[in-house]
Motif scaffolding. Structure first.
Motif, short mmCIF file in Angstrom:
data_model
loop_
_atom_site.label_atom_id
_atom_site.label_comp_id
_atom_site.label_asym_id
_atom_site.label_seq_id
_atom_site.Cartn_x
_atom_site.Cartn_y
_atom_site.Cartn_z
N ILE A 186 -9.01 -91.86 0.11
CA ILE A 186 -8.26 -91.91 -1.13
C ILE A 186 -8.64 -90.64 -1.95
O ILE A 186 -9.75 -89.90 -1.62
N ALA A 187 -7.98 -90.05 -2.65
CA ALA A 187 -8.17 -88.91 -3.66
C ALA A 187 -8.77 -89.44 -4.98
O ALA A 187 -8.65 -90.65 -5.46
N ALA A 188 -9.90 -88.55 -5.38
CA ALA A 188 -10.57 -88.90 -6.61
C ALA A 188 -10.90 -88.24 -7.43
O ALA A 188 -11.09 -86.82 -7.01
N PRO A 189 -11.32 -88.11 -8.64
CA PRO A 189 -12.11 -87.04 -9.47
C PRO A 189 -13.30 -86.67 -8.74
O PRO A 189 -14.18 -87.59 -8.39
N ARG A 190 -13.71 -85.33 -8.81
CA ARG A 190 -14.95 -84.59 -8.26
C ARG A 190 -15.94 -84.59 -9.14
O ARG A 190 -16.15 -84.45 -10.01
#
Length: 376
Positions: A186-190
């Protein structure tokens, strides 16, 4: 080499896009067909590009865009499941000392950069189009397309991915085989403080890791034994991934809080394949995942595809004759390097599946990665 030579590239992923740009630079007329109507409908949230991949991207003329879009780093952290950092390992700069060891970036962004390069090259591009039949003779290949049109080419480059229909159409019977592992992504805020890839071994998954992909984003992943995909309803993907990641500490609680939308979670089995003997039949030649694939345990999948494109384009643009000898030279040049990557990538995963506690992963990587610093 005359400028009247023509090439058909089947597939608009990394290998297909890269070889198109390089052939067009040499003045070769290129048609690229891509089965998807949406050229950037790429599965997966992020990609890890090691130095040898960056070296090819620089040759393509897109390194500055990649550098501006991604996040470069030179080390990997090994953590306990609770987030405690156990070891920080410097990564080898396989692309040379003037490039980072690794760049993480959003996969759709890399695809868009390559799409823009293909468009700028002047290649003819048709989306939603397949090569349905190939009829070869000693001089070239006649192709009938899914839209009813036909074309005649001096070479066809099959870069249509792991499930390549072109591979099967020319009588190569190799197919990808599951390794026994699967990955949730998944992509997520860093989170603030994430500056590199960290990998946790143990806990409910074999591996839990994340990789920064820009100043503000990362992609996170967990690796487990593969399950029957039919038994996992897509609407439960976020719940399933969150169940696994919730056992990990450090930055994981902040990442896990963003695993809420099942449509943003990607679930994929790991496969392996290596076509042996040759990657061509007549004037149709395989490149990238159509010829080989492996688990991402060394993060070399895209790099091997990009290197295929570089080597094949170099041979095609430098030869007077496009014949069996040229295509066999391409295979002979690529196979030792690709085999080393495939075998090492599969072995690392197999050790985990078998529960080998004293597996020499550092030693295997130390033997494999320096090979990749040499030019392909």
């Amino acid at each position: 080499m005359t400028q009247s030579r023509t090439a058909l590239v089947v597939g608009g992923g990394a290998a297909g896009n890269a070889v198109t740009v390089l052939l067009r630079r040499a003045g070769i007329a290129v048609d690229l067909v891509e089965a998807k109507d949406d050229w950037n409908a790429t599965a997966g949230s992020g990609i890890t590009l090691q130095g040898n991949a960056l070296r090819v991207l620089r040759e393509l003329g897109v390194w500055e865009q990649v550098k501006a879009s991604g996040c470069g780093f030179d080390a990997v952290g090994i953590t306990a499941p609770d987030g405690t950092v156990l070891h920080e390992q410097s990564d080898l700069r396989t692309g040379g000392d003037d490039l980072p060891a690794t760049v993480g970036m959003q996969r759709p962004r890399l695809q868009q950069i390559l799409i823009d390069a293909v468009r700028a090259s002047g290649a003819s591009v048709r989306l939603g189009t397949r090569a349905e039949s190939l009829d070869q003779d000693a001089q070239g290949v006649s192709v009938r397309f899914s839209d009813g049109t036909t074309g005649r080419y001096d070479v066809v480059i099959a870069a249509d991915g792991i499930g390549s229909a072109t591979r099967a159409a020319i009588g190569i019977t190799d197919k990808p085989e599951p390794t026994g592992m699967a990955i949730w992504r998944i992509a997520a805020p860093r989170p603030a403080g994430v500056t590199r890839t960290d990998l946790a071994y143990g806990g409910p998954a074999y591996i839990a890791g994340y990789c920064p992909t820009s100043d503000t984003t990362l992609y996170a992943y967990v690796v487990e034994a593969n399950r029957d995909r039919a038994s996992i309803p897509p609407e439960t993907y976020a719940d399933e991934m969150r169940r696994l990641t919730s056992a990990y500490g450090g930055f994981w609680p902040e990442i896990t809080a963003h695993i809420t939308d099942p449509a943003q979670v990607n679930y994929t089995w790991f496969d392996r394949m290596l076509v042996e003997g040759s990657w061509h039949r007549g004037r149709v030649v395989l490149a990238g995942d159509a010829a080989h694939c492996c688990p991402p345990t060394l993060a070399q999948g895209a790099a091997m595809s990009l290197e295929d494109a570089l080597v094949l384009a170099e041979l095609l643009t430098g030869a007077e004759q496009w014949d069996d000898a040229l295509f066999q030279a391409y295979y002979d040049r690529r196979i030792p390097r690709v085999r080393a990557v495939v075998e090492a990538s599969v072995q690392i995963g197999q050790w985990q599946l078998d529960g080998v506690r004293d597996a020499d992963v550092p030693g295997l990587m130390a033997r494999t990665m320096p090979l990749l610093k040499e030019a392909p």
